[in-house]
Design an enzyme around this catalytic site. Structure first.
Site, short mmCIF file in Angstrom:
data_model
loop_
_atom_site.label_atom_id
_atom_site.label_comp_id
_atom_site.label_asym_id
_atom_site.label_seq_id
_atom_site.Cartn_x
_atom_site.Cartn_y
_atom_site.Cartn_z
N ASN A 29 0.83 -1.20 0.00
CA ASN A 29 0.00 0.00 0.00
C ASN A 29 0.87 1.25 0.00
OD1 ASN A 29 -2.67 1.50 0.55
ND2 ASN A 29 -1.33 2.25 2.16
N GLU A 30 0.89 1.98 -1.11
CA GLU A 30 1.43 3.34 -1.27
C GLU A 30 2.95 3.46 -1.17
OE1 GLU A 30 -2.53 5.94 -0.12
OE2 GLU A 30 -0.82 6.04 1.25
N ASN A 31 3.67 2.35 -1.13
CA ASN A 31 5.12 2.47 -0.95
C ASN A 31 5.85 2.84 -2.24
OD1 ASN A 31 4.76 1.85 1.71
ND2 ASN A 31 5.30 -0.30 1.50
N GLY A 37 5.09 6.40 -2.47
CA GLY A 37 5.86 7.14 -1.48
C GLY A 37 7.30 7.35 -1.90
N SER A 93 -0.50 -0.61 -4.74
CA SER A 93 -1.65 0.28 -4.93
C SER A 93 -1.30 1.60 -4.25
CB SER A 93 -2.90 -0.34 -4.31
OG SER A 93 -4.04 0.45 -4.55
#
Length: 808
Positions: free
Chosen positions: A410-412, A415, A461
């Site tokens: 999730n979002e790494n 990021g 994602s």
């Protein structure tokens, strides 16, 4: 035959020299709560008072008498230990653990006496690993990426900081001889009406069982297979004729079949294994097209517009989530016409009853691997733990037909590109090439391809599919929409059409009765101490207030909190409606929305549709409308600037309807009106422009547009509510007995009544209502059925629980 002895009674927890009764499965916090040694961390600001618990070491003990088993081997099995622990039995160290997401098995043959599970503080273990591998970027000031533990137990922007410890899943002794079934991997596919199962089996043998010919027998849906096993592995193939397909809810039924396996030594049955499976195919369409890279799920060849919601752990103290609670919460999701649940990567791989309920309800499961919002070191000891964890859970979960997608994180990846990680990591030689990418683009897809090639894998994602595109590119792959809520009004959802919206959301406080339980002595205000403590998002209340102020005047004076509470919940529902109506109207270019989020883990202001006490927010009722097979929407402007009407038909049948379109003034007078026969083909969207003369003038504060078709309604107001010339709302209200303890609240409008809402928990904390926000034109009537009220409520009690939009 293998014998099993559950270890669920007689445990003790050692606390400051005292021996307390302990519950297994359970955790330290719940044991301390049961002993009356800590206050409820979900009430008031008690979370802060119990912070010491997560920084202590804890030990569980159980006296095991000599079992005298007739079997050759005894294994001590833990389905889950949270998290860093050393296990000893009778003074013999059996092993150590550092991962709550794995199962553990220790050879305990011939041992008895005191079983001891000594837990090291998660903070101590995380800091030890951080010292070994070096620091990495993190969106929160907690060390969760250095320990394989539920990340959100360290706090999140919707959750409390309550990292616990304990034997969080069942424990048992298994006594066996000759051999046991160690692992079963069923690859389930379907060819026409023939169900295919390729059963990969691994057995473990004792010394006396080595080399002995053993017999494996498998069965499913009348199909049989048998294999004689000389080694430790075998593959059995079953072909089941005329099986019924398993479908997601709304597309068909969810038939399942018992898949059974036995292991025998001649006539001696040694072990058994059984699961319920479903036959279906799943594909993820990602072939680039003229406008980018799609992300479209297809089940049994049927392409889907996904109507999804993100799932977080349903309680921060996760051992309190029972099978019944899983089933109830997932039924609430199904009741909102949700057809996919994304298990988010900062939580846990959920327990079996979760996936069983999804199988039964036809809820597709998108399963994240457990990485969220941080750079994760790729060195040992984490790398080996992560590979073992992934292998364990892929094998554990793959029998479930509801599981349709593995997702790396999730979002790494996002990021790394957008949150300053790339530059920060470049300055750290140890971390430059060790932040998680090797897991998401290497280790995890390799494991899925090896163990579970029947399901697609996505690296993350959001993820565009390649570093050739920005990770959160709206034209490629999955997209997370957080500029809206964080910085922009919800109208900005209409500015783009992503290929798949995997996260978007808007906050609101929980139900009033939930707040009263969580803050029992507080004089509630938007900025009262308890409200602010139960608001974990950065500038959360500031964003709530700005969201309201763009459309309404912020309430002041007497009754301000109750009015603020209503308006924030209203804005949440409107925000999500704006996004979903827009994106659904662009099917098949946009192939799904996964709203953040369906549930909460404690009483908190958050993005959830169901609050921490299980009460429905208005958003839940709105999702039921937005995710229904048939949706009528008025889109004020598309990308060409032309207002349009959209009939979204996700059903299997053609939708033919008489559309009534009216332009009205604020007092209810019809200025212009037209009707039209419209048809939307199955699984399609029919669009048409708003006819000339029907659209209210730009900037008009006195006119609005109403569309009605088959009991569905869409409205369009061209200006914010605070500048629209609403009349003072007038309506009649009556309460009628409805039988079986239910009551009907009948509301008859004498003026325009926009977004009428009955908050049933204000009448009785146990009460529920069958509908949420409703807009009535003058002379119209609606009936709201209320369950769970003790006695008969008066009209005055009910009126005090009714809210609607009022003139500024």
């Amino acid at each position: 035959m293998k014998d099993t002895t559950p270890l669920d009674q007689g445990w003790s927890l050692h606390h400051e020299g005292n021996r307390l009764p302990a519950t297994v499965p359970g955790c330290v916090h719940t044991d301390l709560l049961d002993a009356g040694l800590i206050p409820d961390p979900f009430l008031d600001a008690n979370e802060l008072e119990v912070a010491w618990v997560g920084r202590r070491d804890w030990t569980y003990t159980l006296e095991l008498p000599a079992h005298g088993s007739r079997h050759e081997r005894t294994d001590l099995v833990f389905d889950g230990l949270d998290t860093a622990a050393t296990v000893t039995l009778g003074g013999t160290e059996l092993g150590s653990t550092r991962n709550m997401h794995r199962r553990y098995r220790f050879d305990a043959t011939g041992l008895d006496g005191e079983l001891k599970v000594a837990f090291t503080s998660a903070y101590t273990e995380a800091e030890r690993v951080r010292t070994l591998v070096g620091d990495r970027p993190n969106v929160y000031p907690e060390p969760f990426q250095y320990i394989r533990k539920m990340a959100s137990s360290f706090g999140w922007d919707w959750g409390p900081t309550l990292p616990s410890a304990g034997i969080w899943k069942p424990a048992r002794l298994e006594h066996w001889s000759t051999a046991r079934i160690a692992e079963v991997r069923p690859l389930v596919t379907v060819d026409g009406s023939t169900g295919l199962v390729e059963l990969h089996v691994t057995v473990e043998r004792t010394a006396t069982g080595t080399g002995r010919p053993l017999t494996l027998r498998a069965s499913v849906a009348g199909a049989l297979a048998e294999a004689v096993l000389d080694g430790d592995t075998a593959v059995l193939t079953l072909e089941a004729a005329d099986v019924a397909l398993w479908w997601p809810r709304g597309y068909g039924e969810q038939p399942r079949y018992d898949l059974g396996l036995t292991l025998a030594d001649g006539d001696d049955l040694l072990d058994t294994w059984q699961r319920r499976i479903g036959f279906r195919t799943v594909e993820l369409h990602r072939t680039p097209d003229a406008t980018g890279t799609p992300f479209t799920l297809a089940v049994n060849g049927e392409a889907l517009f996904v109507r999804g919601a993100n799932w977080i752990p349903d309680d921060t103290l996760i051992t309190r989530v029972t099978p019944a609670r899983y089933r109830h919460r997932l039924q609430q999701a199904a009741d909102a016409n949700i057809d996919l649940i994304r298990v988010w990567g900062g939580g846990i791989y959920e327990q079996e009853p979760f996936y069983e309920a999804c199988d039964e309800l036809g809820l597709l499961v998108w399963q994240d691997f457990l990485f969220a919002c941080s750079a994760y070191p790729e060195e040992q000891p984490l790398r080996g733990e992560i590979e073992a964890e992934a292998r364990d859970n892929v094998v554990r979960l793959m029998p479930h037909p509801s599981l349709v997608l593995w997702n790396g994180n999730n979002e790494n990846l996002w990021g790394f590109r957008d949150w300053g990680w790339e530059e920060e990591l470049k300055g750290d030689a140890a971390g430059a090439d060790s932040w998680g990418e090797g897991y998401y683009l290497g280790v995890l897809p390799r494991i899925v391809a090896e163990l579970d090639p029947t399901r697609p894998y996505a690296a993350g994602s959001p993820w565009s599919g390649s570093w050739d595109h920005h990770p959160n590119d709206t034209d490629h792959g999955t997209h997370h929409s957080w500029e809206v809520w964080n910085r922009q009004d919800f109208a900005e959802y209409r500015a783009s059409v992503p290929r798949f919206v995997a996260e978007f959301g808007w906050q609101a406080p929980p139900a009033h009765a939930t707040l009263r339980r969580a803050l029992p002595t507080e004089d509630l205000a938007a900025d009262s101490p308890g409200m602010l403590h139960h608001q974990k998002a950065e500038d959360g209340n500031g964003k709530l207030n700005r969201g309201v102020e763009r459309h309404f005047e912020l309430p002041t004076g007497p009754g301000a909190f109750d009015r603020w509470h209503y308006l924030t919940q209203l804005v949440q529902a409107r925000a999500i409606a704006t996004g979903i109506e827009h994106w659904r109207s662009h099917w098949p270019h946009c192939a799904g929305t996964v709203v953040w989020q369906i549930n909460d883990c404690w009483p908190v202001s958050s993005w959830a549709a169901v609050d921490g006490d299980g009460r429905l927010k208005p958003l839940h009722h709105e999702l039921r409308r937005l995710y229904a097979d048939r949706l009528l929407t008025l889109q004020p402007a598309d990308r060409d600037g032309a207002p349009r009407i959209a009939l979204v038909n996700q059903g299997a049948e053609t939708w033919t309807t008489a559309l009534r379109l009216r332009r009205l003034d604020a007092d209810g007078r019809v200025i212009a009106e037209t009707t039209a026969e419209l048809t939307a083909a199955p699984r399609s969207v029919h669009q048409l422009p708003v006819p000339d003369g029907l659209l209210p003038a730009d900037g008009s504060g006195k006119e609005y547009l109403v569309a009605d078709a088959d009991g569905l309604r869409a409205v369009h107001f061209p200006v914010p509510d605070k500048v629209f010339a609403y009349p003072a709302p007038e309506f009649d209200l009556a309460v009628e007995e409805a039988g079986d303890g239910a009551h009907d609240v009948v509301v008859t409008a004498r003026t325009l009544v926009r977004d009428l809402l009955l908050q049933p928990d204000r009448i009785d904390p146990a009460a529920t209502a069958d509908r949420g926000l409703t807009t009535l034109l003058p002379g119209e009537r609606t009936t709201i059925r209320v369950h769970g009220v003790t006695g008969t409520p008066t009209a005055e009690q009910v009126r005090a629980a009714v809210f609607c939009v009022e003139p500024s």
